[in-house]
Motif scaffolding. Structure first.
Motif, PDB file in Angstrom:
ATOM      1  N   LEU A  66       0.826  -1.209   0.000  1.00 18.41           N
ATOM      2  CA  LEU A  66       0.000   0.000   0.000  1.00 18.41           C
ATOM      3  C   LEU A  66       0.859   1.257   0.000  1.00 18.41           C
ATOM      4  CD1 LEU A  66      -2.739  -1.237   2.476  1.00 18.41           C
ATOM      5  CD2 LEU A  66      -3.089  -0.703   0.057  1.00 18.41           C
ATOM      6  N   TRP A  67       1.961   1.234   0.741  1.00 18.88           N
ATOM      7  CA  TRP A  67       2.901   2.362   0.723  1.00 18.88           C
ATOM      8  C   TRP A  67       3.392   2.606  -0.687  1.00 18.88           C
ATOM      9  CZ3 TRP A  67       3.234   6.247   3.505  1.00 18.88           C
ATOM     10  CH2 TRP A  67       3.326   6.221   4.903  1.00 18.88           C
ATOM     11  N   GLN A  68       3.795   1.493  -1.334  1.00 19.04           N
ATOM     12  CA  GLN A  68       4.348   1.611  -2.680  1.00 19.04           C
ATOM     13  C   GLN A  68       3.310   2.186  -3.640  1.00 19.04           C
ATOM     14  OE1 GLN A  68       7.659   1.185  -3.222  1.00 19.04           O
ATOM     15  NE2 GLN A  68       7.029   2.282  -5.059  1.00 19.04           N
ATOM     16  N   GLN A  69       2.078   1.719  -3.490  1.00 15.72           N
ATOM     17  CA  GLN A  69       0.974   2.181  -4.314  1.00 15.72           C
ATOM     18  C   GLN A  69       0.763   3.692  -4.106  1.00 15.72           C
ATOM     19  OE1 GLN A  69      -2.506   0.086  -3.134  1.00 15.72           O
ATOM     20  NE2 GLN A  69      -3.522   0.230  -5.090  1.00 15.72           N
ATOM     21  N   TYR A  70       0.834   4.094  -2.861  1.00 16.71           N
ATOM     22  CA  TYR A  70       0.667   5.509  -2.519  1.00 16.71           C
ATOM     23  C   TYR A  70       1.784   6.348  -3.146  1.00 16.71           C
ATOM     24  CZ  TYR A  70       0.605   9.723   0.438  1.00 16.71           C
ATOM     25  OH  TYR A  70       0.598  11.015   0.908  1.00 16.71           O
ATOM     26  N   LEU A  71       3.027   5.883  -2.993  1.00 20.45           N
ATOM     27  CA  LEU A  71       4.163   6.617  -3.550  1.00 20.45           C
ATOM     28  C   LEU A  71       4.086   6.666  -5.076  1.00 20.45           C
ATOM     29  CD1 LEU A  71       6.950   5.250  -1.166  1.00 20.45           C
ATOM     30  CD2 LEU A  71       5.831   7.497  -1.066  1.00 20.45           C
ATOM     31  N   ASP A  72       3.640   5.575  -5.687  1.00 19.58           N
ATOM     32  CA  ASP A  72       3.472   5.553  -7.142  1.00 19.58           C
ATOM     33  C   ASP A  72       2.418   6.558  -7.578  1.00 19.58           C
ATOM     34  OD1 ASP A  72       5.326   3.540  -7.231  1.00 19.58           O
ATOM     35  OD2 ASP A  72       3.892   1.932  -7.597  1.00 19.58           O
ATOM     36  N   ARG A  73       1.326   6.611  -6.825  1.00 19.11           N
ATOM     37  CA  ARG A  73       0.252   7.544  -7.171  1.00 19.11           C
ATOM     38  C   ARG A  73       0.730   8.985  -7.030  1.00 19.11           C
ATOM     39  NH1 ARG A  73      -4.763   6.250  -3.719  1.00 19.11           N
ATOM     40  NH2 ARG A  73      -5.588   8.108  -4.734  1.00 19.11           N
ATOM     41  N   LEU A  74       1.543   9.235  -6.018  1.00 24.02           N
ATOM     42  CA  LEU A  74       2.100  10.576  -5.838  1.00 24.02           C
ATOM     43  C   LEU A  74       2.955  10.966  -7.034  1.00 24.02           C
ATOM     44  CD1 LEU A  74       3.218  10.591  -2.087  1.00 24.02           C
ATOM     45  CD2 LEU A  74       1.399  11.981  -3.094  1.00 24.02           C
ATOM     46  N   SER A  75       3.840  10.041  -7.441  1.00 18.52           N
ATOM     47  CA  SER A  75       4.743  10.410  -8.527  1.00 18.52           C
ATOM     48  C   SER A  75       3.988  10.561  -9.838  1.00 18.52           C
ATOM     49  CB  SER A  75       5.904   9.415  -8.651  1.00 18.52           C
ATOM     50  OG  SER A  75       5.431   8.152  -8.982  1.00 18.52           O
ATOM     51  N   GLU A  76       2.957   9.727 -10.047  1.00 15.42           N
ATOM     52  CA  GLU A  76       2.115   9.878 -11.238  1.00 15.42           C
ATOM     53  C   GLU A  76       1.447  11.242 -11.272  1.00 15.42           C
ATOM     54  OE1 GLU A  76      -0.810   6.729 -11.523  1.00 15.42           O
ATOM     55  OE2 GLU A  76       0.806   5.251 -11.312  1.00 15.42           O
ATOM     56  N   ALA A  77       1.028  11.693 -10.083  1.00 21.44           N
ATOM     57  CA  ALA A  77       0.321  12.970 -10.001  1.00 21.44           C
ATOM     58  C   ALA A  77       1.300  14.149  -9.954  1.00 21.44           C
ATOM     59  CB  ALA A  77      -0.579  12.990  -8.766  1.00 21.44           C
TER      60      ALA A  77
END
Length: 136
Positions: free
Chosen positions: A105-116
């Motif tokens: 979930l952390w990784q998913q969150y960090l990925d979403r941040l970088s995408e945004a």
């Protein structure tokens, strides 16, 4: 006896200094879930939106605290966060999932941040006025 689907918590401790929620379940699992993760994945409409793809990406929550936590029936808790957010009802199931899958979930969150194109510590945008922040 048949095993109920949801493990029941045997212990729940809010660690203010380290900002983690420690939770133990009757199947022997113990998790330490950071407040930030709880806040970012709050099951409330304010965070999750009103349907897939409408999630509101939360930022600037690294320092968030939990000021109070209330039990909801026999199935959930409702934390009050220091940023004023208190509408998330965390079921035991959901807390178990957050604990068990927190690395992913952390990784998913960090990925979403970088995408945004957002920083994890960026202040939240468009919070004033409406619960649904539409970006201009």
């Amino acid at each position: 006896m048949a095993r109920t689907a949801t493990p029941q918590p045997t212990a729940l401790t809010v660690h203010q200094a380290t900002r983690v929620l420690e939770i133990g379940f009757d199947d022997g699992a113990r998790f330490r879930i950071p407040f930030e993760l709880l806040r970012v994945y709050s099951p409330s409409a304010e965070v999750q939106g009103h349907g897939p793809g409408q999630e509101v990406l939360q930022t600037g929550k690294r320092e968030v605290g939990i000021t109070a936590i209330e039990q909801v029936g026999h199935y959930a808790v409702q934390p009050s966060f220091s940023d004023g957010h208190d509408t998330g009802i965390f079921t035991w199931d959901y807390l178990y999932k957050l604990g068990a899958e927190q690395a992913a979930l952390w990784q998913q969150y960090l990925d979403r941040l970088s995408e945004a194109g957002l920083e994890r510590d960026a202040p939240m945008q468009g919070q004033a006025g409406g619960a649904c922040g539409h970006h201009h």
